[in-house]
Design a protein around this motif. Structure first.
Motif, PDB file in Angstrom:
ATOM      1  N   LEU A  81       0.813  -1.218   0.000  1.00 39.37           N
ATOM      2  CA  LEU A  81       0.000   0.000   0.000  1.00 39.37           C
ATOM      3  C   LEU A  81       0.844   1.266   0.000  1.00 39.37           C
ATOM      4  O   LEU A  81       0.316   2.362  -0.154  1.00 39.37           O
ATOM      5  CB  LEU A  81      -0.921   0.004   1.229  1.00 39.37           C
ATOM      6  N   THR A 123      -5.182   0.046   5.398  1.00 40.28           N
ATOM      7  CA  THR A 123      -5.603   0.701   4.159  1.00 40.28           C
ATOM      8  C   THR A 123      -4.590   1.785   3.789  1.00 40.28           C
ATOM      9  O   THR A 123      -3.852   2.253   4.646  1.00 40.28           O
ATOM     10  CB  THR A 123      -6.996   1.343   4.311  1.00 40.28           C
ATOM     11  N   PRO A 124      -4.571   2.205   2.514  1.00 41.71           N
ATOM     12  CA  PRO A 124      -3.651   3.280   2.131  1.00 41.71           C
ATOM     13  C   PRO A 124      -3.989   4.573   2.863  1.00 41.71           C
ATOM     14  O   PRO A 124      -5.147   4.826   3.181  1.00 41.71           O
ATOM     15  CB  PRO A 124      -3.889   3.447   0.630  1.00 41.71           C
TER      16      PRO A 124
END
Length: 135
Positions: A81, A123-124
């Protein structure tokens, strides 16, 4: 000491970018934190691992993260990510806060250390701020 300066610079850059206005239809990290937190052992924020220092920056606090097998597992999930090794990723973790032994020994570091018990989500990062090291 150089690592500490780079890490502090990253945190300052990240915090300063959070004050920028975003469109109304974009969910912010603050929206996620208020809708998800189940109990006091759940921590959410931006995570980064730089060589031998791991940090979780939440909305109100900054924590050192204990380097162990769970941290290595989190880092492996975060790598795909990240565009560069200096990008942070959003995480939701369950863990335990303890006094930071490095702070007690050397006087450097954050007051509390997070010991990761469970990785819930990676998550990014929503922030586009990237800090490159000073050569």
């Amino acid at each position: 000491m150089k690592r500490l300066l780079v890490l502090c610079f990253i945190i300052i850059a990240t915090v300063s970018c959070k004050n920028q206005e975003q469109p109304l239809d974009v969910a912010t990290t603050e929206d996620i934190s208020t809708s998800f937190v189940e109990d006091e052992n759940t921590y959410e924020g931006e995570f980064i691992l730089l060589e031998d220092a791991a940090v979780l920056t939440s909305k109100n606090e900054i924590y050192a993260v204990r380097i162990d097998d769970k941290l290595k597992q989190l880092h492996e999930l975060a790598l795909p990510l990240q565009k560069t090794k200096f990008d942070m990723v959003n995480v939701i973790l369950k863990g335990e806060l303890v006094p930071n032994p490095l702070l007690l020994e050397t006087g450097e570091g954050w007051e509390q250390m997070l010991i990761i018990k469970e990785i819930i989500e990676v998550t990014p990062a929503t922030s586009a701020a990237v800090v490159a090291p000073i050569n």
